[in-house]
Design an enzyme around this catalytic site. Structure first.
Site, PDB file in Angstrom:
ATOM      1  N   LYS A 198       0.865  -1.186   0.000  1.00 17.40           N
ATOM      2  CA  LYS A 198       0.000   0.000   0.000  1.00 17.40           C
ATOM      3  C   LYS A 198       0.904   1.240   0.000  1.00 17.40           C
ATOM      4  CE  LYS A 198      -2.718   3.346   1.752  1.00 17.40           C
ATOM      5  NZ  LYS A 198      -1.911   4.525   1.393  1.00 17.40           N
ATOM      6  N   GLY A 250       6.605   5.208   8.405  1.00 14.64           N
ATOM      7  CA  GLY A 250       5.802   6.429   8.415  1.00 14.64           C
ATOM      8  C   GLY A 250       5.856   7.075   9.778  1.00 14.64           C
ATOM      9  N   SER A 251       4.765   7.741  10.134  1.00 21.84           N
ATOM     10  CA  SER A 251       4.759   8.533  11.370  1.00 21.84           C
ATOM     11  C   SER A 251       4.629   7.629  12.603  1.00 21.84           C
ATOM     12  CB  SER A 251       3.581   9.505  11.341  1.00 21.84           C
ATOM     13  OG  SER A 251       2.370   8.791  11.254  1.00 21.84           O
ATOM     14  N   THR A 252       5.110   8.126  13.706  1.00 25.67           N
ATOM     15  CA  THR A 252       5.019   7.394  14.970  1.00 25.67           C
ATOM     16  C   THR A 252       3.552   7.232  15.365  1.00 25.67           C
ATOM     17  OG1 THR A 252       7.159   8.219  15.576  1.00 25.67           O
ATOM     18  CG2 THR A 252       5.794   7.445  17.385  1.00 25.67           C
ATOM     19  N   GLU A 253       2.775   8.259  15.051  1.00 22.66           N
ATOM     20  CA  GLU A 253       1.346   8.229  15.384  1.00 22.66           C
ATOM     21  C   GLU A 253       0.657   7.029  14.695  1.00 22.66           C
ATOM     22  OE1 GLU A 253      -0.376  11.663  13.644  1.00 22.66           O
ATOM     23  OE2 GLU A 253      -2.416  11.070  14.211  1.00 22.66           O
ATOM     24  N   GLY A 255       2.258   4.501  13.429  1.00 23.19           N
ATOM     25  CA  GLY A 255       2.967   3.314  13.921  1.00 23.19           C
ATOM     26  C   GLY A 255       2.261   2.714  15.137  1.00 23.19           C
ATOM     27  N   GLU A 272       9.308   1.305  10.969  1.00 23.13           N
ATOM     28  CA  GLU A 272      10.399   2.260  10.791  1.00 23.13           C
ATOM     29  C   GLU A 272       9.741   3.615  10.901  1.00 23.13           C
ATOM     30  OE1 GLU A 272      12.526   4.756   9.736  1.00 23.13           O
ATOM     31  OE2 GLU A 272      12.825   3.993   7.702  1.00 23.13           O
ATOM     32  N   CYS A 306      13.573  10.286   7.341  1.00 26.37           N
ATOM     33  CA  CYS A 306      13.402   9.888   8.737  1.00 26.37           C
ATOM     34  C   CYS A 306      14.708  10.062   9.508  1.00 26.37           C
ATOM     35  CB  CYS A 306      12.903   8.462   8.808  1.00 26.37           C
ATOM     36  SG  CYS A 306      13.809   7.375   7.733  1.00 26.37           S
ATOM     37  N   GLU A 406       9.509  15.545  15.509  1.00 25.34           N
ATOM     38  CA  GLU A 406       9.975  15.415  14.122  1.00 25.34           C
ATOM     39  C   GLU A 406       9.219  16.424  13.249  1.00 25.34           C
ATOM     40  OE1 GLU A 406       8.925  11.789  11.841  1.00 25.34           O
ATOM     41  OE2 GLU A 406      11.029  11.793  11.244  1.00 25.34           O
TER      42      GLU A 406
HETATM   43  P1  NAP Z   1       1.607   8.513   7.740  1.00 24.25           P
HETATM   44  O1  NAP Z   1       0.191   8.919   7.908  1.00 24.25           O
HETATM   45  O2  NAP Z   1       2.277   7.785   8.841  1.00 24.25           O
HETATM   46  O3  NAP Z   1       1.672   7.677   6.378  1.00 24.25           O
HETATM   47  C1  NAP Z   1       2.513   6.576   6.100  1.00 24.25           C
HETATM   48  C2  NAP Z   1       1.719   5.469   5.425  1.00 24.25           C
HETATM   49  O4  NAP Z   1       0.757   4.928   6.334  1.00 24.25           O
HETATM   50  C3  NAP Z   1       0.903   5.922   4.222  1.00 24.25           C
HETATM   51  O5  NAP Z   1       0.879   4.913   3.253  1.00 24.25           O
HETATM   52  C4  NAP Z   1      -0.459   6.125   4.836  1.00 24.25           C
HETATM   53  O6  NAP Z   1      -1.506   6.125   3.932  1.00 24.25           O
HETATM   54  C5  NAP Z   1      -0.539   4.954   5.759  1.00 24.25           C
HETATM   55  N1  NAP Z   1      -1.551   5.091   6.821  1.00 24.25           N
HETATM   56  C6  NAP Z   1      -2.133   6.205   7.299  1.00 24.25           C
HETATM   57  N2  NAP Z   1      -2.982   5.916   8.299  1.00 24.25           N
HETATM   58  C7  NAP Z   1      -2.942   4.580   8.466  1.00 24.25           C
HETATM   59  C8  NAP Z   1      -3.572   3.663   9.356  1.00 24.25           C
HETATM   60  N3  NAP Z   1      -4.423   4.077  10.290  1.00 24.25           N
HETATM   61  N4  NAP Z   1      -3.278   2.357   9.251  1.00 24.25           N
HETATM   62  C9  NAP Z   1      -2.406   1.914   8.332  1.00 24.25           C
HETATM   63  N5  NAP Z   1      -1.774   2.731   7.455  1.00 24.25           N
HETATM   64  C10 NAP Z   1      -2.032   4.044   7.527  1.00 24.25           C
HETATM   65  O7  NAP Z   1       2.478   9.764   7.404  1.00 24.25           O
HETATM   66  P2  NAP Z   1       1.978  11.152   6.767  1.00 24.25           P
HETATM   67  O8  NAP Z   1       0.633  11.559   7.306  1.00 24.25           O
HETATM   68  O9  NAP Z   1       2.078  11.021   5.329  1.00 24.25           O
HETATM   69  O10 NAP Z   1       3.086  12.133   7.320  1.00 24.25           O
HETATM   70  C11 NAP Z   1       2.936  12.654   8.623  1.00 24.25           C
HETATM   71  C12 NAP Z   1       4.251  12.697   9.346  1.00 24.25           C
HETATM   72  O11 NAP Z   1       4.799  11.391   9.444  1.00 24.25           O
HETATM   73  C13 NAP Z   1       5.361  13.473   8.664  1.00 24.25           C
HETATM   74  O12 NAP Z   1       5.272  14.815   8.880  1.00 24.25           O
HETATM   75  C14 NAP Z   1       6.577  12.859   9.275  1.00 24.25           C
HETATM   76  O13 NAP Z   1       6.833  13.441  10.515  1.00 24.25           O
HETATM   77  C15 NAP Z   1       6.194  11.433   9.467  1.00 24.25           C
HETATM   78  N6  NAP Z   1       6.706  10.560   8.380  1.00 24.25           N
HETATM   79  C16 NAP Z   1       7.770   9.791   8.654  1.00 24.25           C
HETATM   80  C17 NAP Z   1       8.288   8.995   7.654  1.00 24.25           C
HETATM   81  C18 NAP Z   1       9.480   8.132   7.889  1.00 24.25           C
HETATM   82  O14 NAP Z   1      10.150   7.785   6.933  1.00 24.25           O
HETATM   83  N7  NAP Z   1       9.741   7.721   9.095  1.00 24.25           N
HETATM   84  C19 NAP Z   1       7.731   8.995   6.385  1.00 24.25           C
HETATM   85  C20 NAP Z   1       6.605   9.780   6.148  1.00 24.25           C
HETATM   86  C21 NAP Z   1       6.114  10.561   7.164  1.00 24.25           C
HETATM   87  P3  NAP Z   1      -1.987   7.552   3.357  1.00 24.25           P
HETATM   88  O15 NAP Z   1      -0.871   8.043   2.531  1.00 24.25           O
HETATM   89  O16 NAP Z   1      -3.170   7.194   2.559  1.00 24.25           O
HETATM   90  O17 NAP Z   1      -2.269   8.433   4.535  1.00 24.25           O
END
Ligand code: NAP
Ligand code: MG
Length: 503
Positions: A198, A250-253, A255, A272, A306, A406
């Protein structure tokens, strides 16, 4: 920059963008069950460049079913490890052949400079798949001499098998869309798993193109399934009772939500997550090299890494000079569309991300930190894109949100340190523990700092150096498990112990 008009993409990319894109499920290209699509934006102009299928729960169900069938009944488990490796290698060759196309798609979708995608994202992806293609034939168990204390007269042969997990869900972010797909899929497939990927909603394009190449390479139906969509698709995958393992970046939230969602069937997870990585400069470092290095550590990929060096810790003796140099570097960076050849830094990935980063900058100012470079959205020609100027904060303290959280944008927070103990304490004073870099010519300081930091990767006199063979992952709240290298294989296999009594 005199003109901001970026060149047109190559014809293959223009054709691809116009296509009616489909999910990849069970070896077939299909629309989302809902029939819905979503808009894909070029972040440099806020314009729609393509539409992607909006997969949801039903599509995830179909993909998981296909992956399960391929895993249990398909040819995947019967073909040899060498054949698996050859298929992955073939995929790598195909990606390499289409390097320019992938580089331009990444640039249009994510905003990153096409020149960077051409030399980093795409070649690293190719290398990554090749590394795991080679590793497919090197996954094996061990024989263990056992001496059962209550059966000394009996003889046993004990051996282990390293078997795939089964059906693996992989959820990836938007900062390196193609490379993150490779980090997840290469190892999973080499180990013999079947995959449902995904991609992030902001950047679905390279995964959709990758789906074409998986088909062209000849992977059996259902081994690889790709479902683009919104968070509900990710959530459905994370909680699916027939998924054996979920890997998430992705985000810790989110995660934390994955951890909760995994509890239904106690699926295995690797995470991660974010980081707040320190770049540490000792006074004996070559200051010119260090200033450039720590600037790249934060500004590479617009700070959307990250492992970005988002906290700059500098010894008090050279603090003023080093921070001034970093501010100078920041001011020299040329912002522009990723597709423009003169661009050093493109826009952030989305309007939402631009607003988040600008909110953090505002929060830093109101908590009393001082901006010495950037701090604003550029206007004029760049007004319609999601740009944020490379920003340097001085006079920060550890309690500030900009120092603890972050930001995931081109924003660095500088603070001075006194000595080795102080810098290790400051470096570790954060919930994250993904990475760090140390800049010094003193071998003792380098190793002592590396040993003292709670971080999954420590770079010395470099930052953001990656190789498929080198493990990557987080301490503390930066995640569970490791990606890359042989270490990642452990995350995608399980150990079966077999005990045979010999007559
Ligand atoms: P995110 O919401 O954590 O998105 C990462 C992935 O998870 C996307 O494919 C997202 O889909 C999916 N996702 C979202 N909600 C989910 C859920 N409840 N269950 C399973 N999968 C889910 O990150 P973001 O909103 O794009 O970015 C927000 C913040 O996350 C950034 O500002 C940054 O601080 C952090 N981030 C960290 C990394 C890293 O490499 N560690 C990468 C990206 C972002 P959708 O795209 O459809 O929401
Ligand atoms: Mg999100």
């Amino acid at each position: 920059m005199t003109t901001l008009t970026a060149p047109q993409p190559i014809p293959e990319v223009r054709e691809f963008l116009k296509k009616s894109h489909k999910l990849l499920i069970d070896g077939r290209r299909v629309d989302a069950k809902s029939g819905e699509t979503f808009e894909v934006f070029d972040p440099s102009s806020n314009s729609v460049v393509a539409h992607a299928p909006k997969g949801g729960k039903e599509d995830i169900d179909a993909a998981v079913k296909a992956a399960r069938k391929a895993f249990e009944d398909g040819p995947w488990r019967k073909i040899t490890a060498s054949e698996r490796g050859k298929l992955i290698w073939k995929l790598a060759d195909l990606i390499e052949k289409h390097t320019e196309e992938f580089a331009q798609l990444e640039s249009l979708d994510n905003g990153k400079p096409v020149g960077v995608a051409r030399v980093a994202d795409v070649p690293l992806t190719v290398d990554h798949f090749r590394y795991y293609a080679g590793l497919a034939t090197k996954i094996h168990g061990e024989t263990i001499p056992i001496s059962v204390p209550y059966a000394p007269e009996m003889q046993f042969l004990d051996y282990t098998l390293r078997e795939p997990m089964g059906v693996v869900g992989q959820i990836i972010p938007w900062n390196f869309p193609l490379l993150m797909a490779a980090w997840k899929m290469g190892v999973a497939l080499a180990a013999g798993n079947c995959v449902v990927l995904k991609p992030a909603e902001q950047t679905p394009l390279s995964a959709l193109r990758l789906a074409d190449l998986f088909q062209e390479a000849g992977f059996p139906d259902g081994v690889v399934n790709i479902v683009t969509g919104y968070p509900d698709a990710g959530a459905a995958l994370a909680e699916h009772p027939d998924v054996d393992k979920v890997a998430f970046t992705g985000s810790t939230e989110v995660g934390r939500k994955i951890v909760q969602a995994s509890s239904g069937n106690l699926k295995r997870i690797t995470l991660e997550l974010g980081g707040k990585s320190p770049s540490i400069v000792f006074p004996d470092a070559d200051l010119e090299t260090a200033a450039l290095g720590v600037s790249n550590a934060i500004f590479f990929n617009h700070g959307q890494c990250c492992c970005a060096g988002s906290r700059l810790l500098v010894h008090k003796k050279v603090y003023g000079e080093l921070v001034d140099r970093v501010a100078e570097q920041a001011k020299k960076i040329r912002l522009g569309p990723g597709m423009h050849p003169d661009t050093d830094m493109g826009p952030l990935v989305s309007l939402e991300q631009q607003s988040r980063v600008m909110d953090y900058i505002q929060s830093g100012r109101s908590e009393g930190a001082v901006v010495t470079a950037g701090g604003e959205k550029p206007d004029g020609d760049l007004d319609s894109g999601y740009y944020v100027a490379p920003t340097v904060f001085d006079k920060v303290n550890t309690g500030m949100r900009i120092v603890q959280e972050e930001i995931f944008g081109p924003v660095v927070c500088a603070s001075p340190f006194e000595d080795l103990d102080d810098v290790i304490a400051q470096g570790n004073d954060n919930p994250y523990g993904l990475a760090a870099s140390v800049w010094t010519r003193d071998i003792n300081k380098a190793h002592k700092t590396a040993a003292g930091l709670k971080a999954g990767t420590v770079w010395v006199n470099c930052h953001n150096i990656f190789d498929a063979a080198a493990p990557f992952g987080g301490y503390k709240q930066s995640g569970y498990g490791r990606e890359m290298g042989v270490h990642a294989l452990e995350m995608y296999t399980q150990v079966k112990n077999v005990i045979v009594q010999l007559d």
